[in-house]
Design an enzyme around this catalytic site. Sequence first.
Site, PDB file in Angstrom:
ATOM      1  N   GLY A 348       0.832  -1.198   0.000  1.00 20.71           N
ATOM      2  CA  GLY A 348       0.000   0.000   0.000  1.00 20.71           C
ATOM      3  C   GLY A 348       0.869   1.251   0.000  1.00 20.71           C
ATOM      4  O   GLY A 348       1.921   1.287  -0.650  1.00 20.71           O
ATOM      5  N   GLU A 372      23.608  -5.435 -20.431  1.00 21.54           N
ATOM      6  CA  GLU A 372      24.034  -6.710 -21.050  1.00 21.54           C
ATOM      7  C   GLU A 372      23.069  -7.148 -22.154  1.00 21.54           C
ATOM      8  O   GLU A 372      22.725  -8.325 -22.273  1.00 21.54           O
ATOM      9  CB  GLU A 372      24.250  -7.787 -19.993  1.00 21.54           C
ATOM     10  CG  GLU A 372      25.406  -7.392 -19.067  1.00 21.54           C
ATOM     11  CD  GLU A 372      26.071  -8.551 -18.373  1.00 21.54           C
ATOM     12  OE1 GLU A 372      26.104  -9.654 -18.929  1.00 21.54           O
ATOM     13  OE2 GLU A 372      26.581  -8.322 -17.261  1.00 21.54           O
TER      14      GLU A 372
HETATM   15  C1  LIG Z   1      23.437   0.869 -14.794  1.00 14.77           C
HETATM   16  C2  LIG Z   1      24.124   0.471 -16.052  1.00 14.77           C
HETATM   17  C3  LIG Z   1      25.262  -0.314 -15.983  1.00 14.77           C
HETATM   18  C4  LIG Z   1      25.941  -0.678 -17.171  1.00 14.77           C
HETATM   19  N1  LIG Z   1      27.102  -1.392 -17.078  1.00 14.77           N
HETATM   20  C5  LIG Z   1      27.850  -1.584 -18.201  1.00 14.77           C
HETATM   21  C6  LIG Z   1      29.159  -2.162 -18.122  1.00 14.77           C
HETATM   22  O1  LIG Z   1      29.650  -2.526 -17.033  1.00 14.77           O
HETATM   23  N2  LIG Z   1      29.883  -2.278 -19.254  1.00 14.77           N
HETATM   24  C7  LIG Z   1      29.394  -1.887 -20.477  1.00 14.77           C
HETATM   25  O2  LIG Z   1      30.123  -2.020 -21.454  1.00 14.77           O
HETATM   26  N3  LIG Z   1      28.159  -1.345 -20.587  1.00 14.77           N
HETATM   27  C8  LIG Z   1      27.373  -1.182 -19.486  1.00 14.77           C
HETATM   28  N4  LIG Z   1      26.127  -0.607 -19.583  1.00 14.77           N
HETATM   29  C9  LIG Z   1      25.624  -0.208 -20.877  1.00 14.77           C
HETATM   30  C10 LIG Z   1      24.445  -1.052 -21.367  1.00 14.77           C
HETATM   31  O3  LIG Z   1      24.891  -2.331 -21.717  1.00 14.77           O
HETATM   32  C11 LIG Z   1      23.755  -0.296 -22.508  1.00 14.77           C
HETATM   33  O4  LIG Z   1      23.101   0.812 -21.919  1.00 14.77           O
HETATM   34  C12 LIG Z   1      22.785  -1.160 -23.267  1.00 14.77           C
HETATM   35  O5  LIG Z   1      23.465  -2.145 -23.997  1.00 14.77           O
HETATM   36  C13 LIG Z   1      21.902  -0.358 -24.199  1.00 14.77           C
HETATM   37  O6  LIG Z   1      22.631   0.523 -24.981  1.00 14.77           O
HETATM   38  P1  LIG Z   1      22.173   2.065 -25.102  1.00 14.77           P
HETATM   39  O7  LIG Z   1      22.023   2.574 -23.726  1.00 14.77           O
HETATM   40  O8  LIG Z   1      23.120   2.753 -25.986  1.00 14.77           O
HETATM   41  O9  LIG Z   1      20.759   1.987 -25.764  1.00 14.77           O
HETATM   42  P2  LIG Z   1      20.435   1.898 -27.342  1.00 14.77           P
HETATM   43  O10 LIG Z   1      21.267   0.834 -27.953  1.00 14.77           O
HETATM   44  O11 LIG Z   1      20.480   3.247 -27.921  1.00 14.77           O
HETATM   45  O12 LIG Z   1      18.933   1.377 -27.297  1.00 14.77           O
HETATM   46  C14 LIG Z   1      17.820   2.266 -27.086  1.00 14.77           C
HETATM   47  C15 LIG Z   1      16.545   1.493 -27.380  1.00 14.77           C
HETATM   48  O13 LIG Z   1      16.544   1.071 -28.742  1.00 14.77           O
HETATM   49  C16 LIG Z   1      16.339  -0.323 -28.830  1.00 14.77           C
HETATM   50  N5  LIG Z   1      17.095  -0.870 -29.962  1.00 14.77           N
HETATM   51  C17 LIG Z   1      18.380  -0.604 -30.317  1.00 14.77           C
HETATM   52  N6  LIG Z   1      18.730  -1.322 -31.378  1.00 14.77           N
HETATM   53  C18 LIG Z   1      17.655  -2.077 -31.712  1.00 14.77           C
HETATM   54  C19 LIG Z   1      17.381  -3.037 -32.722  1.00 14.77           C
HETATM   55  N7  LIG Z   1      18.315  -3.402 -33.605  1.00 14.77           N
HETATM   56  N8  LIG Z   1      16.161  -3.598 -32.754  1.00 14.77           N
HETATM   57  C20 LIG Z   1      15.218  -3.252 -31.872  1.00 14.77           C
HETATM   58  N9  LIG Z   1      15.406  -2.369 -30.884  1.00 14.77           N
HETATM   59  C21 LIG Z   1      16.617  -1.778 -30.809  1.00 14.77           C
HETATM   60  C22 LIG Z   1      16.836  -0.883 -27.507  1.00 14.77           C
HETATM   61  O14 LIG Z   1      16.228  -2.130 -27.211  1.00 14.77           O
HETATM   62  C23 LIG Z   1      16.428   0.209 -26.524  1.00 14.77           C
HETATM   63  O15 LIG Z   1      15.096   0.015 -26.123  1.00 14.77           O
HETATM   64  C24 LIG Z   1      25.425  -0.280 -18.416  1.00 14.77           C
HETATM   65  C25 LIG Z   1      24.256   0.498 -18.469  1.00 14.77           C
HETATM   66  C26 LIG Z   1      23.620   0.888 -17.320  1.00 14.77           C
HETATM   67  C27 LIG Z   1      22.392   1.755 -17.414  1.00 14.77           C
END
Ligand SMILES: Cc1cc2nc3c(=O)[nH]c(=O)nc-3n(C[C@H](O)[C@H](O)[C@H](O)COP(=O)(O)OP(=O)(O)OC[C@H]3O[C@@H](n4cnc5c(N)ncnc54)[C@H](O)[C@@H]3O)c2cc1C
Length: 388
Positions: A348, A372
């Site tokens: 709640g 990931e």
């Molecule tokens: C708290 C946190 C910890 C992290 N730790 C690490 C780490 O230790 N090491 C590391 O290297 N990275 C790390 N990351 C990065 C993380 O892996 C990325 O944020 C993630 O892979 C998404 O990439 P982006 O943020 O650039 O989103 P984008 O790739 O820009 O994606 C944005 C949206 O578009 C969608 N999208 C993109 N491409 C496609 C497609 N081809 N088809 C359909 N949908 C798509 C995605 O699903 C998402 O909804 C971390 C991120 C956070 C927030």
Amino acid sequence: MTTKTDAARPPLTQLADDEALFRDSVYEFADREIRPLVREMDEHAKIPRELLNKLFDLGVMGIEIPEGFGGAGATFFHAALAVEAFSRVDPAIGVLVDVQNTLVINAVLRWGTDDVKRKYLPKLASGTVGAYALSEAGSGSDAFAMGTRAVADGDGFAITGRKLWITNGNEADLFIVFANANPAAGYRGITAFLVERGFAGFSVGKKEDKLGIRASSTCELLFESCRVPRANVLGEVGKGYKVAIETLNEGRIGIGAQMIGLAQGALDHAIAYTKERKQFGKAIAEFQAVQHQLARAATELEAARLLVYNAARLRDAGQPFLTEAAMCKIFSSEVAERVTSLAVNLFGGYGFVKDYPVEKLYRDAKIGQIYEGTSNLQLQTIAKQILD
Ligand SMILES: Cc1cc2nc3c(=O)[nH]c(=O)nc-3n(C[C@H](O)[C@H](O)[C@H](O)COP(=O)(O)OP(=O)(O)OC[C@H]3O[C@@H](n4cnc5c(N)ncnc54)[C@H](O)[C@@H]3O)c2cc1C
């Protein structure tokens, strides 16, 4: 027909004695040493060094490292159990332990030369936190479009570029860094490097202020002609894409483990609270509507756990697990979101404030669908496998 071999095969969630002992000891530690710190760590977005030292003493920062190098000499499944047990109490500690074991140590064990293993594994087992740096501001899902470059420089490389979102960035002394050493070759130029915090030209930048898993540091990394000796290339030059793909395929099982631990933690709280909270003259757990909600959550969580355990056991058995790992991550992160949301509802108004633990778990759950590999990317992996 059931054969003798089938009958002898243990059920998926039945743990071997050493696995149960290990899981229970990690949970007892988390309950005793971490639970009292959770709120403060979340508020201050910081993990105290004393707690990190205790994690090393417990042996959970080098689970798969062979005993000869000072590790626990255990399996990937043990690592998943540890991540689950920590995340039941604090998913921020869950991801610290997860990155250390399922990404950093995993990559060094598989791709490191004997010299690299001799040099770094004892450190990782005894006090050095690791981080895994692939993502950049402009390359997340499309990670191999990275802009960080490695240029041959004498007996080594000079790395220039920026990484973003790097978990453990604040605590880590060793970073696995991906840079392209031959952009003309596209992803086949990507190379993995082991970078020590003290290397000239390397610095840790801004720490992100996050929605959830706030105690886990997420940092920018800066490289300005950072000189890395050739001996610190992890795997071969140009094979970094393989290092990245293979470790992340396994790492996402760890995120699945984080999500089932987190969901279990929320369900534990919801069960305890609904048995205590009285409305209309009785405990709210006595209302059938509430019982059914809890029963559904427990069922979904059991299904998620089966997916995670199966993927982890397949990996340890040397069997293909790519589809199962993607399935376990997407499903368990969605279950975690639903279970934590239900827990907030069942508390709640008390579910909406920081004095009670479920508000934090609800915030923490969201990351499971992002890092990931986002959920869309997991679905893409699964679709590719089933349509192939
Ligand atoms: C708290 C946190 C910890 C992290 N730790 C690490 C780490 O230790 N090491 C590391 O290297 N990275 C790390 N990351 C990065 C993380 O892996 C990325 O944020 C993630 O892979 C998404 O990439 P982006 O943020 O650039 O989103 P984008 O790739 O820009 O994606 C944005 C949206 O578009 C969608 N999208 C993109 N491409 C496609 C497609 N081809 N088809 C359909 N949908 C798509 C995605 O699903 C998402 O909804 C971390 C991120 C956070 C927030």
